[in-house]
Design a protein around this motif. Structure first.
Motif, PDB file in Angstrom:
ATOM      1  N   MET A 137     -18.828 -23.218   5.183  1.00 20.50           N
ATOM      2  CA  MET A 137     -17.720 -23.715   4.375  1.00 20.50           C
ATOM      3  C   MET A 137     -16.409 -23.224   4.969  1.00 20.50           C
ATOM      4  SD  MET A 137     -17.248 -25.557   1.592  1.00 20.50           S
ATOM      5  CE  MET A 137     -15.900 -25.959   0.471  1.00 20.50           C
ATOM      6  N   ILE A 138     -15.460 -24.136   5.115  1.00 20.51           N
ATOM      7  CA  ILE A 138     -14.142 -23.806   5.645  1.00 20.51           C
ATOM      8  C   ILE A 138     -13.122 -23.975   4.517  1.00 20.51           C
ATOM      9  CG2 ILE A 138     -12.374 -24.401   7.347  1.00 20.51           C
ATOM     10  CD1 ILE A 138     -14.809 -23.143   8.569  1.00 20.51           C
ATOM     11  N   TYR A 139     -12.156 -23.062   4.490  1.00 18.51           N
ATOM     12  CA  TYR A 139     -11.110 -23.096   3.466  1.00 18.51           C
ATOM     13  C   TYR A 139      -9.760 -23.115   4.165  1.00 18.51           C
ATOM     14  CZ  TYR A 139     -15.085 -21.405   0.775  1.00 18.51           C
ATOM     15  OH  TYR A 139     -16.330 -21.251   0.228  1.00 18.51           O
ATOM     16  N   CYS A 140      -8.815 -23.868   3.608  1.00 22.59           N
ATOM     17  CA  CYS A 140      -7.501 -24.031   4.233  1.00 22.59           C
ATOM     18  C   CYS A 140      -6.414 -23.501   3.312  1.00 22.59           C
ATOM     19  CB  CYS A 140      -7.250 -25.509   4.548  1.00 22.59           C
ATOM     20  SG  CYS A 140      -5.598 -25.856   5.213  1.00 22.59           S
ATOM     21  N   GLY A 141      -5.473 -22.779   3.885  1.00 17.33           N
ATOM     22  CA  GLY A 141      -4.296 -22.311   3.162  1.00 17.33           C
ATOM     23  C   GLY A 141      -3.042 -22.744   3.891  1.00 17.33           C
TER      24      GLY A 141
ATOM     25  N   ASP B  58       3.012 -23.288   7.799  1.00 13.85           N
ATOM     26  CA  ASP B  58       1.993 -22.515   8.503  1.00 13.85           C
ATOM     27  C   ASP B  58       0.636 -22.791   7.870  1.00 13.85           C
ATOM     28  OD1 ASP B  58       3.089 -20.452  10.589  1.00 13.85           O
ATOM     29  OD2 ASP B  58       4.569 -20.520   8.976  1.00 13.85           O
ATOM     30  N   VAL B  59      -0.362 -23.057   8.717  1.00 13.83           N
ATOM     31  CA  VAL B  59      -1.700 -23.425   8.280  1.00 13.83           C
ATOM     32  C   VAL B  59      -2.689 -22.378   8.775  1.00 13.83           C
ATOM     33  CG1 VAL B  59      -3.472 -25.227   8.292  1.00 13.83           C
ATOM     34  CG2 VAL B  59      -1.038 -25.855   8.440  1.00 13.83           C
ATOM     35  N   ALA B  60      -3.636 -22.018   7.900  1.00 15.59           N
ATOM     36  CA  ALA B  60      -4.692 -21.076   8.268  1.00 15.59           C
ATOM     37  C   ALA B  60      -6.024 -21.591   7.750  1.00 15.59           C
ATOM     38  CB  ALA B  60      -4.407 -19.685   7.704  1.00 15.59           C
ATOM     39  N   LEU B  61      -7.069 -21.492   8.574  1.00 13.01           N
ATOM     40  CA  LEU B  61      -8.430 -21.876   8.196  1.00 13.01           C
ATOM     41  C   LEU B  61      -9.329 -20.662   8.308  1.00 13.01           C
ATOM     42  CD1 LEU B  61      -8.864 -25.317  10.040  1.00 13.01           C
ATOM     43  CD2 LEU B  61      -8.074 -24.906   7.706  1.00 13.01           C
ATOM     44  N   VAL B  62     -10.114 -20.403   7.261  1.00 14.85           N
ATOM     45  CA  VAL B  62     -11.050 -19.276   7.278  1.00 14.85           C
ATOM     46  C   VAL B  62     -12.440 -19.800   6.923  1.00 14.85           C
ATOM     47  CG1 VAL B  62      -9.273 -17.606   6.653  1.00 14.85           C
ATOM     48  CG2 VAL B  62     -10.647 -18.671   4.858  1.00 14.85           C
ATOM     49  N   ASN B  63     -13.479 -19.050   7.338  1.00 12.91           N
ATOM     50  CA  ASN B  63     -14.853 -19.425   7.004  1.00 12.91           C
ATOM     51  C   ASN B  63     -15.355 -18.578   5.848  1.00 12.91           C
ATOM     52  OD1 ASN B  63     -15.378 -16.924   8.110  1.00 12.91           O
ATOM     53  ND2 ASN B  63     -16.223 -17.740  10.009  1.00 12.91           N
TER      54      ASN B  63
END
Length: 408
Positions: free
Chosen positions: A1-5, A14-19
């Protein structure tokens, strides 16, 4: 699952993706334009974003083109309150350091750890969202009109009390076209005293008045020619110039309010929920449109009537700690919906015998006027939730069976 902030700003984001483990898998700095939005969608697609399984996004706003682009399809967008985001930031660092990429990472981790505790933006229809834009704009225009009218009233008290006395018998007073036309014709009390019956009648006709023109002109002439205190001539003329400048703003606010009201009257009846909302006592097109603007038309937005009541601020809240317990009104609420609820409850007192009996009973047990109206609003918005969920019109006998029996 990937989550975007996404940490949004006026020109760049500014974009960040975490698992699932909280590892930063991608970050990007994009511009606030079509090219930047395209880069964002491509970045999401590279990390598994599809139409059937879109990546959820957390952002600190619920409006704007960026949010509109993200809401296409089935993607869930979470509007995180900036104050809540600031509390989450303290979980990751106690040094109070802050950066835009860091805030984007914090937002992504909010979804990773606490997505169940936040609500995605409702899946409202385009018509419902359009009505919401118009209804909120019309409400803002009314507030702006009243603010300018209050400023004008305060100014007239300083040098022109005759005008306030002349317009006191008219509904909406200074906001009426007759009042604005007369103030343009005579910006000072000295010039008002020189107006003839013919000039007064002509001003009333220009304002659109059709009946009682002669009698009203005679009344205005008597008021303007009565004995009033005056400022020095030079000061009076200066205040008259200031008043004309403020009058231009009031006319623009009145025009904007009227135009937006007409737009709401054209759009709102087209909505499927319009008939249900208008079946409730005390609700006309404008108030009903404001309610729809705030609650939306997504049936799954509120799990039950209690959630809607809390959102509207009509239900009380309990604060308990140890041996102390207090039940008070809610301060965190949708202020627009709460304001509409006060007007709705007040109007329903004449439109519904059951609502009036409920209000009277609450007053008899000791509630103040505002508390009794809030209790009535709490009951009626619960009934509205039931009617919308089951596609039913308001029924007086079902809504207030006991009160109607007691009233008769």
């Amino acid at each position: 699952m990937i989550y975007c902030g996404i940490d949004w700003a006026e020109r760049t984001h500014d974009v960040a993706l975490v698992n699932d483990t909280g590892t930063l898998v991608a970050k990007r700095h994009i511009t606030d334009d079509a090219a930047g939005y395209k880069l964002l969608l491509e970045l999401l697609a590279e990390h598994g974003d599809t139409e059937e399984n879109p990546i959820p996004v957390a952002i600190e706003t619920s409006r704007g083109l960026l949010v509109a682009v993200l809401r296409t399809g089935k993607r869930k967008v979470y509007a995180i309150n900036p104050m809540a985001a600031a509390r989450y930031r303290d979980r990751h660092s106690v040094s109070r350091k802050k950066s835009d990429p860091g805030d984007a990472l914090v937002l992504a981790n909010i979804l990773r750890t606490d997505m169940h505790a936040h609500r995605a933006l409702p899946n409202d229809s385009d018509l419902g969202r359009a009505i919401g834009v118009l209804a909120r704009a019309q409400q803002d225009a009314l507030w702006n009109r009243q603010q300018i009218a209050n400023q004008l009233r305060s100014l007239l008290r300083e040098y022109y009390p005759a005008a306030l006395d002349a317009f006191a018998t008219w509904t909406n007073g200074l906001c009426r076209p007759e009042a604005r036309e007369l103030l343009k014709a005579a910006p000072t009390p000295t010039r008002a005293a020189r107006l003839t019956r013919t000039q007064l009648q002509a001003a009333l006709k220009r304002a659109g008045r059709k009946r009682g023109i002669e009698a009203e002109a005679d009344r205005l002439r008597d008021v303007f020619r009565a004995e009033w205190a005056h400022q020095p001539p030079l000061v009076e003329d200066a205040l008259g110039t200031q008043m004309l400048a403020l009058l231009i703003q009031l006319e623009a606010a009145c025009t904007a309010s009227d135009d937006l009201a007409k737009a709401v009257e054209e759009a709102f009846p087209q909505h499927p929920d319009a008939e249900i909302l208008l079946s409730f006592p005390g609700l006309g097109i404008q108030l009903a449109a404001r309610i729809l603007a705030e609650i939306g038309d997504d049936r799954a937005r509120f799990a039950d009537a209690r959630g809607l009541k809390a959102y509207a601020g009509s239900s009380p809240i309990t604060r308990a700690s140890g041996k102390k317990s207090a039940i008070t009104r809610r301060w965190v609420k949708n202020d627009r919906l709460n304001h509409v609820g006060y007007l709705w409850a007040f109007a329903s007192l004449r439109a519904s015998a059951g609502a009036n009996a409920h209000y009277r009973r609450r007053r008899e047990v000791g509630d103040w006027h505002a508390a009794a109206q809030r209790n009535l609003f709490n009951r009626m918005i619960g009934q509205l939730y039931h009617c919308i969920q089951h596609r039913k019109l308001f029924d007086e006998d079902t809504a207030f069976p006991i009160e109607l029996g007691a009233a008769t």
